[in-house]
Design an enzyme around this catalytic site. Structure first.
Site, PDB file in Angstrom:
ATOM      1  N   TYR A 121       0.848  -1.175   0.000  1.00 32.26           N
ATOM      2  CA  TYR A 121       0.000   0.000   0.000  1.00 32.26           C
ATOM      3  C   TYR A 121       0.891   1.235   0.000  1.00 32.26           C
ATOM      4  O   TYR A 121       2.035   1.185   0.468  1.00 32.26           O
ATOM      5  CB  TYR A 121      -0.803   0.087   1.295  1.00 32.26           C
ATOM      6  N   ASN A 131      -7.464   1.935   3.891  1.00 30.98           N
ATOM      7  CA  ASN A 131      -7.885   1.325   5.173  1.00 30.98           C
ATOM      8  C   ASN A 131      -6.645   1.042   6.023  1.00 30.98           C
ATOM      9  O   ASN A 131      -6.165   1.914   6.721  1.00 30.98           O
ATOM     10  CB  ASN A 131      -8.742   0.077   4.946  1.00 30.98           C
ATOM     11  N   ALA A 132      -6.157  -0.216   5.998  1.00 29.55           N
ATOM     12  CA  ALA A 132      -4.802  -0.540   6.473  1.00 29.55           C
ATOM     13  C   ALA A 132      -4.498  -0.186   7.922  1.00 29.55           C
ATOM     14  O   ALA A 132      -3.335  -0.092   8.300  1.00 29.55           O
ATOM     15  CB  ALA A 132      -3.766   0.114   5.551  1.00 29.55           C
ATOM     16  N   GLU A 133      -5.543   0.055   8.729  1.00 29.33           N
ATOM     17  CA  GLU A 133      -5.295   0.421  10.129  1.00 29.33           C
ATOM     18  C   GLU A 133      -4.377   1.640  10.236  1.00 29.33           C
ATOM     19  O   GLU A 133      -3.556   1.741  11.152  1.00 29.33           O
ATOM     20  CB  GLU A 133      -4.747  -0.773  10.935  1.00 29.33           C
ATOM     21  N   ASN A 146      -9.779   0.451  -2.851  1.00 28.38           N
ATOM     22  CA  ASN A 146      -9.597  -0.697  -1.962  1.00 28.38           C
ATOM     23  C   ASN A 146     -10.925  -1.034  -1.314  1.00 28.38           C
ATOM     24  O   ASN A 146     -11.557  -0.163  -0.731  1.00 28.38           O
ATOM     25  CB  ASN A 146      -8.585  -0.359  -0.867  1.00 28.38           C
ATOM     26  N   GLU A 147     -11.302  -2.283  -1.432  1.00 29.79           N
ATOM     27  CA  GLU A 147     -12.561  -2.723  -0.821  1.00 29.79           C
ATOM     28  C   GLU A 147     -13.708  -1.768  -1.149  1.00 29.79           C
ATOM     29  O   GLU A 147     -14.348  -1.228  -0.258  1.00 29.79           O
ATOM     30  CB  GLU A 147     -12.392  -2.864   0.690  1.00 29.79           C
ATOM     31  N   TYR A 149     -10.592 -12.900   5.417  1.00 27.37           N
ATOM     32  CA  TYR A 149      -9.952 -13.081   6.731  1.00 27.37           C
ATOM     33  C   TYR A 149     -10.784 -14.097   7.521  1.00 27.37           C
ATOM     34  O   TYR A 149     -11.591 -13.711   8.375  1.00 27.37           O
ATOM     35  CB  TYR A 149      -9.877 -11.738   7.471  1.00 27.37           C
ATOM     36  N   GLU A 179      -5.733  -9.898  -0.456  1.00 25.67           N
ATOM     37  CA  GLU A 179      -5.476  -9.858   0.986  1.00 25.67           C
ATOM     38  C   GLU A 179      -6.066 -11.107   1.586  1.00 25.67           C
ATOM     39  O   GLU A 179      -7.289 -11.245   1.677  1.00 25.67           O
ATOM     40  CB  GLU A 179      -6.189  -8.665   1.638  1.00 25.67           C
ATOM     41  N   TYR A 238       1.295  -7.364  13.624  1.00 25.48           N
ATOM     42  CA  TYR A 238       0.216  -8.127  12.991  1.00 25.48           C
ATOM     43  C   TYR A 238       0.319  -9.629  13.254  1.00 25.48           C
ATOM     44  O   TYR A 238      -0.401 -10.426  12.685  1.00 25.48           O
ATOM     45  CB  TYR A 238       0.218  -7.866  11.471  1.00 25.48           C
TER      46      TYR A 238
HETATM   47  C1  IPT Z   1      -9.187  -5.078   5.082  1.00 23.73           C
HETATM   48  C2  IPT Z   1      -8.504  -3.874   4.452  1.00 23.73           C
HETATM   49  O1  IPT Z   1      -8.548  -3.909   3.063  1.00 23.73           O
HETATM   50  C3  IPT Z   1      -7.086  -3.718   4.888  1.00 23.73           C
HETATM   51  O2  IPT Z   1      -6.630  -2.452   4.537  1.00 23.73           O
HETATM   52  C4  IPT Z   1      -6.936  -3.943   6.361  1.00 23.73           C
HETATM   53  O3  IPT Z   1      -7.643  -2.955   7.010  1.00 23.73           O
HETATM   54  C5  IPT Z   1      -7.474  -5.310   6.697  1.00 23.73           C
HETATM   55  O4  IPT Z   1      -8.793  -5.433   6.331  1.00 23.73           O
HETATM   56  C6  IPT Z   1      -7.450  -5.634   8.154  1.00 23.73           C
HETATM   57  O5  IPT Z   1      -6.170  -5.661   8.618  1.00 23.73           O
HETATM   58  S1  IPT Z   1     -10.852  -4.631   5.477  1.00 23.73           S
HETATM   59  C7  IPT Z   1     -11.700  -5.840   6.408  1.00 23.73           C
HETATM   60  C8  IPT Z   1     -13.153  -5.610   6.270  1.00 23.73           C
HETATM   61  C9  IPT Z   1     -11.324  -7.192   6.269  1.00 23.73           C
END
Ligand code: IPT
Length: 991
Positions: free
Chosen positions: A93, A137-139, A196-197, A257, A295, A361
């Protein structure tokens, strides 16, 4: 527990909201795939995989954010550690927020430059997937959006002209930088993800908005991006898939995830977390593109007040990698990026308010760059297997079954059947994916020799709980057919001296492999392997043990290992496309040949016996990290053996409490004598903020004055009438933020914050004020950053921080005139080297004292463990000399000794001017703050600075502060360069 439950609930709610507003059905898509004109022919694809320069490629990728390790000379280390896993790609990113702190001024140089990242990738032989947002996003704070976007009228991530125009400079600039590095120009970039998303929206936004997404794509193409575009749908929602018309990407992709982000009890994998419809859904959505997950879960993050980050490494551990990743192979994935593979550090306020200073992470590579987590090794087994299995790329998933392929209904098997090549892959796991049972079975497979039930030599196979296996059939080992193997393939190579196949299994498991050959097998190492010839096959059966066996069948040597031993094997590539297999320890990075010398590089954390299997014929000598090493050649295998000695160096780690600390008050603003005439006046009568209606006579939103990150200070002036009773102030600084307030130097009280509270209404009792006297209310607040903007139409990023409202009992609101400050200069930030986010609004930060060599003359000698005796903020600085021997990679971190959690204070740690930690004693959980070499000068002097904010009348002190060193690693890593770090210089206009 409380927090973890909430976080999970929030995540579920969040995804739920988004899911509820999706429109558009994949089945109604029109396919006009054939009309697509490619802009280049270097990266192409079909339904199975990418082709790079015409050659099919499995894209096995790890996510890395260069800006989360702001030391460019360390990027090669990450790339080499990822390459050593067998991955061939890294996805990254870009955080717009760091590059355009002031609208119209794009800056990507120094630690923020991308060219060194591209060069390091090229040097390591790694391709790149670019994912520069604008939204990521990416925290990170605001999901990567610069703070000044709070002032635009149009909605974020919509087709509103002012939003789109605001993104122009960024996309054009970063796009051009990335465009130059595309593979079509000889660079490493093979794919590009805009947005993104883009998956969830609510009214009043139009969602999905095809013209918007098309405009995003047009921007990117205009910037010179010609490689294929991918998206990152938050689930298999079909958004922007090829064939949807306007706003379609080239290759449809979604993220996943499966086990979520609650690491509070890492043994819990949520019920039904694993998807079983991935292949069928993808075929429906995008039948002509390779199955892509940009991701996939590589770890998880932890919130303020949450769990130590190592728990996330336990949640997404080697077992999760086996079960979850192999389920992706069962869906025929051929572009897989693991988010995160190196998480890194949220330095200098770049992180979101939902987390703290590490973004480790729980990833395969820890934030301190060490690779001791078992999941690193497990990832290597899988990536090397796929690298050695080109036939996988054209194999086609079939339906999962619990009855057809084993005799045990507790197991689910998905055959991925060879189409253009004979190899097939049977992926076995427990039907209940998170089962912890140990299950025995016999496997039914279809092979070129007919249908077989294995093991053929009797006995049963075993699948342990939380395990999954890939059983191969008709697997091509350089021309020899492995009819089947129940043990998993690590790799195989065809050397001058013959072929080597490495198989491994879990402890004590029974395994069988059948090799098509009429040769007589010879056991050249180990015992316990039974051999039998059946129908032109040599069948081997064994029980896994820690001691290795080698069976030679014709020109093929089958190495039989247990999994833990396999972890020690590495397969560094040679320049001619061949490779060697090296059994060593901690890390083997690279291999090369020069004349008659094989040159290996690698890192060692212990004395390590090594073995080189398949050294090229021409090689007679060996160097490791440039040093000649004695070798002995094994008579039975022809391999080279030797030893790398490790002698732990003496490393003198200074006792931080014994440094010559100097201290000064960091909050002179609470004194009545303090003059704030140079401060910006909070005098804007209107706000362009569309998120909140102004309820104060002038705006006190920090963003209206260009202050977005770090501490904020407000000063409210009034002349007393004597009628005043209370002031009630509503502040917002986001999760774990805190406040303290004073009236003419008198402590009105502090709010020490809460992990999940982001705003508060506090009533201050003023006591009897003197009529006609001037008063100033000084309020210090921690600003933890802005929201992301995940849901389109929420405009949540624009939700402002600062003082949002106040009531002045007995007086009018307008009787107070306000001044405020954040970082010196706001969007005209002073420190162009460390970027727009690094410093906040505390007096020492505005002066620049957090940098090297601050003007400490006249400051008192006092240390953070002495602390202060009343509410307020103290500034500490000390010189720290390090003499870490060269050639050793020694992870260093600053460790705060946890004080009783009812002690209310927070601290910021600066190292050579870079903010590398926010510690909150009463919230936690982070106590260890890793600081990379390059920020720290390992062979010289450093300036450490600390702000200590006591949020209680009794003051505060640190219980302890120490420098902690991890195991020194004897390293091949060279030339770690200090990043630019301007020293303190008097700042013009600093107030
Ligand atoms: C997904 C995002 O694309 C990424 O930037 C990061 O935030 C990640 O999650 C979590 O670490 S968003 C989520 C709805 C899975």
């Amino acid at each position: 527990m409380k927090i973890s439950t909430l976080v999970t609930a929030a995540c579920v709610a969040f995804q739920g909201t988004a899911a509820a507003v999706v429109s558009g059905k994949p089945s109604t898509f029109i396919r006009d795939y054939d009309k697509r004109d490619l802009l280049q022919d270097v990266v192409t694809w079909d339904e199975h995989s990418l082709f790079i320069h015409g050659k099919r490629a499995m894209i096995f990728s790890g996510e890395v954010h260069p800006w989360r390790l702001p030391v460019p000379s360390l990027w090669l280390d990450l790339f080499e550690k990822i390459k050593a896993l067998g991955y061939n790609t890294v996805s990254f990113y870009v955080d717009w927020n760091l590059l355009e702190g002031k609208q119209g001024e794009f800056r990507a140089d120094g630690v923020f430059a991308y060219e060194p990242f591209f060069e390091a990738a090229t040097k390591a032989g790694i391709w790149l997937i670019a994912r520069p947002g604008p939204y990521i996003n990416a925290e990170v704070a605001a999901g990567g959006l610069p703070g000044w976007l709070q002032r635009i009228k149009g909605m974020i991530r919509t087709n509103a002209d002012d939003y789109m125009e605001a993104t122009e400079l960024y996309v054009a600039s970063i796009g051009a930088i990335i465009a130059k590095a595309q593979i079509t120009n000889g660079g490493p970039v093979i794919l590009y993800q805009p947005e993104n998303e883009y998956s969830g929206g609510i009214p009043p936004a139009v969602f999905p908005d095809a013209p918007y997404f098309q405009r995003v794509i047009d921007q990117v193409r205009k910037a010179g991006i010609v490689v294929p575009l991918i998206n990152n749908d938050a689930w298999s929602g079909g958004h922007n898939a090829p064939g949807t018309g306007l706003g379609e990407v080239d290759i449809y992709a979604h993220d996943n995830y499966p086990i979520g982000f609650d690491c509070s009890d890492p043994t819990v994998w949520p019920a039904n977390g694993l998807r079983t419809d991935q292949y069928s859904t993808r075929v429906e959505i995008s039948p002509n593109t390779p199955y892509t997950i940009p991701e996939f879960q590589g770890g998880a993050f932890s919130p303020w007040g949450g769990w130590p980050i190592d728990k996330c490494a336990e949640l997404v551990n080697q077992e999760a990698e086996r079960v979850l990743y192999k389920n992706n192979y069962a869906a025929g994935i051929s572009i897989m990026n693991l988010y995160m593979t190196y998480g890194g550090l949220n330095w200098g306020n770049l992180g979101h308010y939902g987390g703290f200073s590490t973004y480790d992470y729980g990833a395969a590579i820890k934030a301190d760059r060490t690779i001791t987590r078992e999941k690193y090794s497990e990832a290597k087994l899988q990536a090397q297997f796929l690298k050695a299995s080109p036939d996988y790329l054209t194999a086609v998933p079939t339906n999962l079954s619990t009855t057809l392929y084993t005799d045990n209904v507790n197991l689910a098997v998905t055959p991925v059947i060879g189409s253009e090549a004979p190899s097939s892959f049977y992926i076995v796991r427990h039907n209940i994916y998170n089962s912890t049972e140990t299950t025995t079975y016999r496997l039914n497979i279809a092979t070129s020799a007919g249908k077989l039930t294995v093991p053929r030599l009797g006995g049963k196979l075993t699948l342990n709980g939380r395990d999954s296996k890939v059983h191969v059939t008709d697997y091509n080992v350089g021309g020899t057919t492995l009819l089947y193997s129940t043990a998993e393939v690590f790799t195989w190579k065809k050397f001058d001296s013959g072929k080597v196949l490495i198989l491994y299994g879990g402890p004590e498991e029974l395994h069988e492999a059948s090799i098509v050959s009429t040769a007589k097998p010879t056991i050249i190492e180990g015992k316990g392997v039974t051999t039998k010839s059946i129908d032109g096959n040599v069948v081997l059966q064994w029980k896994t043990s820690a001691s290795r066996s080698i069976v030679k069948i014709g020109d093929l040597s089958v190495y039989i290992l247990d999994r833990n031993s396999a972890y020690n094997y590495w397969v560094p590539d040679l320049a001619d496309g061949s490779a060697v297999i090296v059994k060593a320890g901690y890390l083997v990075r690279t291999a090369a040949t020069k004349g008659n010398t094989l040159q290996l590089t690698g890192d060692f954390n212990a004395t390590t016996p090594f073995e080189v299997i398949g050294a090229p014929k021409s090689a007679k000598k060996l160097t490791i990290n440039g040093q000649p090493v004695a070798i002995e050649t094994s008579k039975s295998t022809g391999s080279w053996h030797g030893l790398v000695k490790y002698q732990r160096p003496f490393i003198n780690i200074p006792d931080l409490e014994r440094l010559q600390w100097k201290s000064t008050d960091a909050l002179p603003e609470i004194q009545t004598s303090y003059a704030d005439s140079a401060w910006p006046s909070a005098d804007k009568k209107t706000s362009t903020n569309t998120y909140r209606n102004l309820t104060t006579p002038t705006s006190l939103y920090s963003s209206d004055y260009g202050f977005h990150y770090g501490y904020l200070i407000y000063r409210g002036h009034f002349v007393a009438t004597g009628q005043e009773t209370t002031i009630t102030i509503y502040t917002q600084g986001r999760n774990a933020y805190g406040t303290s307030a004073w009236l003419n130097g008198v402590d009105l009280g502090s709010n020490a914050g809460d992990a999940i509270v982001g705003d508060t209404n506090t009533t201050y009792t003023l006591g009897k004020l003197s009529k006609g006297k001037k008063y100033v209310l000084t309020m210090l607040m921690d600003n933890m950053g802005y929201d992301g903007n995940w849901v389109i139409g929420s405009d949540s990023m624009k939700n402002p921080n600062g003082i949002l409202h106040y009531e002045f009992a007995g007086r009018k609101q307008s009787d107070i005139t306000w001044k405020l400050t954040g970082n010196l200069g706001g969007e005209d930030y002073v420190d162009k080297t460390r970027g727009p986010l690094n410093e906040g609004g505390l007096f020492p930060e505005r002066q620049g004292w957090h940098q090297q060599k601050p003007p400490t003359n006249g400051w008192k000698a006092s240390k953070p463990t002495t602390g202060i005796s009343k509410a307020g903020v103290a500034f500490y600085t000390a010189e720290l000399d390090l003499h870490i021997p060269k050639g050793w990679d020694v992870p260093l971190s600053f460790t705060f000794k946890k004080t009783k959690s009812n002690e209310k204070f927070r601290a910021q740690l600066y190292v050579n001017g870079y903010q590398f930690g926010k510690y909150i004693n009463n919230i936690g959980p982070q106590v260890d703050f890793s600081v990379p070499q390059g920020i720290l000068n390992y062979q010289g002097s450093n300036t450490v600075a600390l702000t200590l904010w006591a949020q209680q009348p009794s003051g505060a002190k640190l219980e302890g502060l120490s420098l902690t060193a991890g195991t020194p690693v004897l390293t091949a890593l060279e030339n770690v360069e200090l990043v630019p770090m301007p020293k303190y210089a008097k700042r013009a206009g600093a107030y």
